[in-house]
Write an enzyme that holds these catalytic residues in place. Sequence first.
Site, PDB file in Angstrom:
ATOM      1  N   GLU A  27       0.975  -1.150   0.204  1.00  0.00           N
ATOM      2  CA  GLU A  27      -0.071  -0.164  -0.065  1.00  0.00           C
ATOM      3  C   GLU A  27       1.044   1.060   0.000  1.00  0.00           C
ATOM      4  OE1 GLU A  27      -1.695   1.791   3.048  1.00  0.00           O
ATOM      5  OE2 GLU A  27      -1.445  -0.166   5.019  1.00  0.00           O
ATOM      6  N   ASP A 140     -15.751   5.642  15.072  1.00  0.00           N
ATOM      7  CA  ASP A 140     -15.445   6.227  14.168  1.00  0.00           C
ATOM      8  C   ASP A 140     -13.592   4.300  13.894  1.00  0.00           C
ATOM      9  OD1 ASP A 140     -12.939   5.736  12.338  1.00  0.00           O
ATOM     10  OD2 ASP A 140     -11.778   7.289  14.265  1.00  0.00           O
ATOM     11  N   LYS A 161      -3.543  -1.996  14.279  1.00  0.00           N
ATOM     12  CA  LYS A 161      -2.678  -0.880  14.925  1.00  0.00           C
ATOM     13  C   LYS A 161      -2.581  -0.567  16.482  1.00  0.00           C
ATOM     14  CE  LYS A 161      -3.408   1.680  12.060  1.00  0.00           C
ATOM     15  NZ  LYS A 161      -4.217   3.491  10.770  1.00  0.00           N
TER      16      LYS A 161
HETATM   17  N1  PSU Z   1      -1.179   1.356   9.349  1.00  0.00           N
HETATM   18  C1  PSU Z   1       0.438   1.670   9.370  1.00  0.00           C
HETATM   19  N2  PSU Z   1       0.297   3.295   9.132  1.00  0.00           N
HETATM   20  C2  PSU Z   1      -0.692   3.753   8.196  1.00  0.00           C
HETATM   21  C3  PSU Z   1      -1.314   3.231   7.897  1.00  0.00           C
HETATM   22  C4  PSU Z   1      -2.111   1.980   9.255  1.00  0.00           C
HETATM   23  O1  PSU Z   1       1.309   1.354  10.163  1.00  0.00           O
HETATM   24  O2  PSU Z   1      -0.519   4.254   7.616  1.00  0.00           O
HETATM   25  C5  PSU Z   1      -3.695   3.633   6.813  1.00  0.00           C
HETATM   26  C6  PSU Z   1      -3.381   2.308   6.385  1.00  0.00           C
HETATM   27  O3  PSU Z   1      -3.818   2.273   4.700  1.00  0.00           O
HETATM   28  C7  PSU Z   1      -4.684   2.092   6.696  1.00  0.00           C
HETATM   29  C8  PSU Z   1      -5.206   3.429   6.983  1.00  0.00           C
HETATM   30  O4  PSU Z   1      -5.676   1.225   6.153  1.00  0.00           O
HETATM   31  O5  PSU Z   1      -4.126   3.679   7.674  1.00  0.00           O
HETATM   32  C9  PSU Z   1      -6.901   3.601   8.295  1.00  0.00           C
HETATM   33  O6  PSU Z   1      -7.198   4.716   7.962  1.00  0.00           O
HETATM   34  P1  PSU Z   1      -8.737   5.094   8.569  1.00  0.00           P
HETATM   35  O7  PSU Z   1      -8.162   4.533  10.112  1.00  0.00           O
HETATM   36  O8  PSU Z   1      -9.077   6.566   8.619  1.00  0.00           O
HETATM   37  O9  PSU Z   1      -9.718   4.388   7.689  1.00  0.00           O
HETATM   38 MN    MN Z   2     -11.824   6.520  11.346  1.00  0.00          MN
END
Ligand code: PSU
Ligand code: MN
Length: 305
Positions: A27, A140, A161
Amino acid sequence: MKISDRLIFNSEVKDGLACKRPVVALESTIISHGMPYPQNIETARMLENTVRENGGVPATIAILDGRIRIGITEKELEILGTSKSIKKASRRDLPSIIALRQNAATTVAATMICANLAGIKFFATGGIGGVHRGASESFDISADLLEFTRTPVMVVCAGAKAILDIPHTMEYLETLGVPVFGYQTDEMPAFYYRNSGVKVPQRFDDPTDAAEIFRRSINLGYKSGILVGNPVPKEFEMDKNAIESKIDEALEDAKKQGIQGQAVTPYLLQRLYEITGGESLKTNIELVKNNAALCTKIAVAFFKH
Ligand code: PSU
Ligand code: MN
């Protein structure tokens, strides 16, 4: 115009797919929004090499000028790693980013969609998005989770995470019917450290087993993805209590600053980087590398069959 006309493959991926070689998607949100420059670019390059060293073909996915890139060039990587105007694209964002010819990095959800369009079945990342702490108030919950019900790609991560609510993330995945596995562990890994205390429903100890599980899922006609939790190697693990107190601090700061929506994850990662004096980034880099290696081993086993 067909969506596939909007895909642009670099030559390495094009050849890899044509020869039915194990292609592994990577990604781009971790490059543009997840890590500081220049470590973001160095890590992206290193991950591609890890895939190659393990016998796979790396396909870093991003959107440039509204075109989905399956495999990016050195120049494109530089843009993703330095430009301040790169959007963060999840499922809902793809149509407008393509139509308006914008530049965007893809999240786990969007990378799954693009990989699947390109015929790629395996994808390595750091941590997936999930249910955020305090979600009962904020609502969220990352669109990454729902994507697993729609898109048949196997994703290798180091857990959700640690800034998230892992027990609730696991509950949500169970509700959605997403198969979740631990690699050589009975617990969902917690990103910065190995054990979250939350059990996974199944484990596998050999990459060939994961390949076989995925084959069976496809044979059953499932259109859903599979999530593999791969713990960070012991030598790079962070101390649970130390990092947890720092996560609390970062969450407090996010609240004070009124950070919301898409901006939450990048803010927390950047804040943790500052609070830990760079230590969180070191662990982050090592765990993605570990995931790229495992994911490639599974893909290699899948294509050997
Ligand atoms: N894990 C990391 N760094 C990141 C992300 C995940 O260590 O930048 C990113 C991934 O692309 C994941 C996104 O899909 O954060 C999730 O964001 P949100 O919680 O806004 O959906
Ligand atoms: Mn979000």
